[in-house]
Motif scaffolding. Structure first.
Motif, PDB file in Angstrom:
ATOM      1  N   ALA A  12       0.827  -1.205   0.000  1.00 38.68           N
ATOM      2  CA  ALA A  12       0.000   0.000   0.000  1.00 38.68           C
ATOM      3  C   ALA A  12       0.861   1.255   0.000  1.00 38.68           C
ATOM      4  N   GLU A  13       1.940   1.239   0.755  1.00 43.13           N
ATOM      5  CA  GLU A  13       2.834   2.396   0.813  1.00 43.13           C
ATOM      6  C   GLU A  13       3.532   2.619  -0.521  1.00 43.13           C
ATOM      7  N   VAL A  14       3.955   1.550  -1.158  1.00 38.22           N
ATOM      8  CA  VAL A  14       4.620   1.657  -2.463  1.00 38.22           C
ATOM      9  C   VAL A  14       3.629   2.174  -3.516  1.00 38.22           C
ATOM     10  N   ALA A  15       2.407   1.666  -3.492  1.00 33.80           N
ATOM     11  CA  ALA A  15       1.384   2.145  -4.427  1.00 33.80           C
ATOM     12  C   ALA A  15       1.095   3.629  -4.198  1.00 33.80           C
ATOM     13  N   ALA A  16       1.003   4.032  -2.930  1.00 35.71           N
ATOM     14  CA  ALA A  16       0.719   5.432  -2.606  1.00 35.71           C
ATOM     15  C   ALA A  16       1.849   6.347  -3.054  1.00 35.71           C
ATOM     16  N   THR A  17       3.071   5.935  -2.826  1.00 38.01           N
ATOM     17  CA  THR A  17       4.211   6.757  -3.220  1.00 38.01           C
ATOM     18  C   THR A  17       4.308   6.863  -4.738  1.00 38.01           C
ATOM     19  N   THR A  18       4.052   5.769  -5.429  1.00 41.48           N
ATOM     20  CA  THR A  18       4.066   5.795  -6.887  1.00 41.48           C
ATOM     21  C   THR A  18       2.956   6.706  -7.409  1.00 41.48           C
ATOM     22  N   TYR A  22       2.549  10.589  -9.828  1.00 38.29           N
ATOM     23  CA  TYR A  22       1.616  10.900 -10.905  1.00 38.29           C
ATOM     24  C   TYR A  22       0.588  11.972 -10.528  1.00 38.29           C
ATOM     25  N   SER A  23       0.516  12.328  -9.250  1.00 35.60           N
ATOM     26  CA  SER A  23      -0.450  13.343  -8.819  1.00 35.60           C
ATOM     27  C   SER A  23      -0.016  14.750  -9.208  1.00 35.60           C
ATOM     28  N   GLU A  24       1.239  14.906  -9.591  1.00 33.80           N
ATOM     29  CA  GLU A  24       1.807  16.201  -9.981  1.00 33.80           C
ATOM     30  C   GLU A  24       1.499  17.279  -8.936  1.00 33.80           C
ATOM     31  N   GLY A  25       2.001  17.013  -7.729  1.00 39.32           N
ATOM     32  CA  GLY A  25       1.821  17.971  -6.634  1.00 39.32           C
ATOM     33  C   GLY A  25       0.388  18.043  -6.152  1.00 39.32           C
ATOM     34  N   PHE A  26      -0.307  16.921  -6.190  1.00 40.66           N
ATOM     35  CA  PHE A  26      -1.711  16.812  -5.801  1.00 40.66           C
ATOM     36  C   PHE A  26      -2.624  17.683  -6.664  1.00 40.66           C
ATOM     37  N   SER A  27      -2.236  17.891  -7.920  1.00 36.90           N
ATOM     38  CA  SER A  27      -3.076  18.671  -8.830  1.00 36.90           C
ATOM     39  C   SER A  27      -3.967  17.780  -9.696  1.00 36.90           C
ATOM     40  N   LEU A  33      -6.092  10.873  -4.840  1.00 30.86           N
ATOM     41  CA  LEU A  33      -6.943  10.018  -4.014  1.00 30.86           C
ATOM     42  C   LEU A  33      -6.285   8.675  -3.730  1.00 30.86           C
ATOM     43  N   VAL A  34      -5.626   8.100  -4.737  1.00 29.29           N
ATOM     44  CA  VAL A  34      -4.907   6.834  -4.532  1.00 29.29           C
ATOM     45  C   VAL A  34      -3.791   7.027  -3.509  1.00 29.29           C
ATOM     46  N   THR A  35      -3.113   8.172  -3.568  1.00 31.73           N
ATOM     47  CA  THR A  35      -2.050   8.458  -2.601  1.00 31.73           C
ATOM     48  C   THR A  35      -2.607   8.486  -1.177  1.00 31.73           C
ATOM     49  N   GLY A  36      -3.657   9.240  -0.972  1.00 32.54           N
ATOM     50  CA  GLY A  36      -4.245   9.339   0.366  1.00 32.54           C
ATOM     51  C   GLY A  36      -4.769   8.012   0.869  1.00 32.54           C
ATOM     52  N   LEU A  37      -5.503   7.308   0.029  1.00 29.22           N
ATOM     53  CA  LEU A  37      -6.052   6.008   0.425  1.00 29.22           C
ATOM     54  C   LEU A  37      -4.930   5.001   0.683  1.00 29.22           C
ATOM     55  N   VAL A  41      -4.338   3.043   4.224  1.00 27.05           N
ATOM     56  CA  VAL A  41      -4.295   1.580   4.316  1.00 27.05           C
ATOM     57  C   VAL A  41      -2.941   1.118   4.863  1.00 27.05           C
ATOM     58  N   ALA A  42      -1.859   1.730   4.385  1.00 30.76           N
ATOM     59  CA  ALA A  42      -0.518   1.338   4.836  1.00 30.76           C
ATOM     60  C   ALA A  42      -0.367   1.500   6.346  1.00 30.76           C
TER      61      ALA A  42
END
Length: 106
Positions: A12-18, A22-27, A33-37, A41-42
């Motif tokens: 979960a942590e690896v998925a969030a970091t990846t 791709y979030s480009e600074g949460f823009s 949303l995948v990062t936060g979730l 979960v992690a």
């Protein structure tokens, strides 16, 4: 069961970091949303892991394996370079996790 939960926490942590890349600074909404979730979960899985695995061991494995996995993903999928120093760092992380487990994880 603790190490199975830890594996899920790492994934979960690896998925969030990846996704954060791709979030480009949460823009961008979906990667953000995948990062936060993913981090939610992690940490939830890591908290459950700590019921049965020593905190020092669990955190070292979580951080070390996660770091090595992100470095590998960066190299293979994101076009980041892999020099001798970076490769040596990954090897040292993995070696440290192995030594930690051999030296007192149980």
């Amino acid at each position: 069961m603790g190490y199975l939960l830890l594996t899920g926490a790492i994934a979960a942590e690896v998925a969030a970091t990846t996704a954060m890349k791709y979030s480009e600074g949460f823009s961008k909404l979906w990667p953000s949303l995948v990062t936060g979730l993913g981090y939610l979960v992690a940490f939830a899985l890591l908290a459950q892991t700590l019921k049965t695995v020593q905190v020092g061991t669990a955190y070292a494995i979580w951080a070390g394996v996660g770091t090595a996995a992100i470095a590998a993903i960066g190299t293979v999928f994101l076009g980041e370079g892999l020099g001798v120093a970076k490769l040596a760092g990954i090897v040292l992380i993995i070696g440290g996790v192995v030594l930690l487990n051999l030296g007192g994880a149980h």
